[in-house]
Write an enzyme that holds these catalytic residues in place. Structure first.
Site, PDB file in Angstrom:
ATOM      1  CB  SER A  66       0.560   9.793  34.390  1.00 34.72           C
ATOM      2  OG  SER A  66       1.809  10.449  34.255  1.00 34.72           O
ATOM      3  CE  LYS A 135       4.683   7.404  34.840  1.00 35.88           C
ATOM      4  NZ  LYS A 135       3.293   7.755  34.451  1.00 35.88           N
TER       5      LYS A 135
END
Length: 267
Positions: A66, A135
């Site tokens: 990701s 993230k």
């Protein structure tokens, strides 16, 4: 020359019994056996490692794709904590590690090491741990994040953000007429916009925008009538900021926040 002077001179120059007596070992505490010294050193090292992990630096590994292209699955990273001490909070552009806000991780992401030695090393911070998410911070309290302008760029408080230096866009998901890339793809949705990020919360996204179960993935859209997901990550769930990639050794580098968000106005 006094008697005391003669005696001192003899003790310093004579190689006989007087000199030997002057070098006699002290009668202090006997030295510890080697095995005891080794145990004490190991215990001290463990305590130091625990303190460092709790307060300063912790090792993690990247659990998925990701955050590509910058952070690849199984990369080892170091996360520093002092940046968010004394009221400091994550800023736009920071890459942060945080605990699961609730249901963001799958079973394979929360599995723990089965090797007892690895488990111990993980607990004291000497081995990279999992069970967390990595993230990039896109929105901080008060921000409104929107997808997207005609070039497929995210808008933060109405300002387009150029993320081409680090993010991998998706090929669809933006409004028709964009340049063919999209930095905020959402399956089945051409346009989305967040409410203002609540106080104490963050809006985060993976750099691999088409393959990241992030805040945009958990965002309830206008078309959804029954939605209980929350896109926010509480600031107090943040462990720290990624400071370096340390493994593989060929990829070693210090991480720096980009300047992409420098012109975003506050709300």
């Amino acid at each position: 020359m006094t008697y005391e002077d003669r005696d001192l001179t003899t003790a310093e120059t004579d190689g006989g019994s007087r000199s030997s007596v002057s070098r006699r070992p002290s009668r202090g505490r006997a030295a510890l056996p080697v095995w005891q010294e080794t145990l004490l050193l190991l215990a001290g090292a463990l305590v130091l490692a625990i303190v460092i992990k709790a307060l300063f630096v912790q090792a993690f590994y990247i659990p998925s794709e990701s955050m590509e292209p910058g952070l690849v699955k199984n990369d080892r990273i170091l996360v520093e904590k002092p940046s968010y001490w004394f009221g400091g909070t994550p800023a736009r552009g920071d890459v942060v590690v945080f605990k699961d806000p609730g249901g963001w991780l799958g079973p394979e992401d929360v599995s723990q090491a089965s090797n007892p030695v690895t488990q111990l090393l993980t607990k004291v911070g000497l081995y990279p741990s999992g069970g967390h998410l990595v993230k990039r911070v896109i929105g901080v309290p008060g921000d409104v994040v929107e997808c997207c302008d005609k070039q497929g760029r995210l808008l933060v408080n109405g300002k387009a953000v150029d993320e081409s230096a680090y993010a991998r866009p998706g090929g669809n998901g933006c409004d028709p007429g964009t340049a063919g890339v999209c930095y905020g793809p959402m399956p089945g949705v051409k346009h989305w916009k967040t409410p203002p990020v609540p106080r104490g919360m963050l809006f985060v996204m993976g750099d691999n925008r088409a393959h990241s179960a992030d805040s945009s993935y958990h965002l309830c859209t206008a078309a959804e009538t029954d939605c209980s997901d929350s896109p926010w990550v509480a600031s107090d769930l943040v462990v720290g900021k990624v400071m370096a990639v340390v493994w593989p050794a060929s990829k070693f580098r210090i991480e720096h926040a980009p300047d992409s968000f420098d012109e975003v106005p506050s709300r």
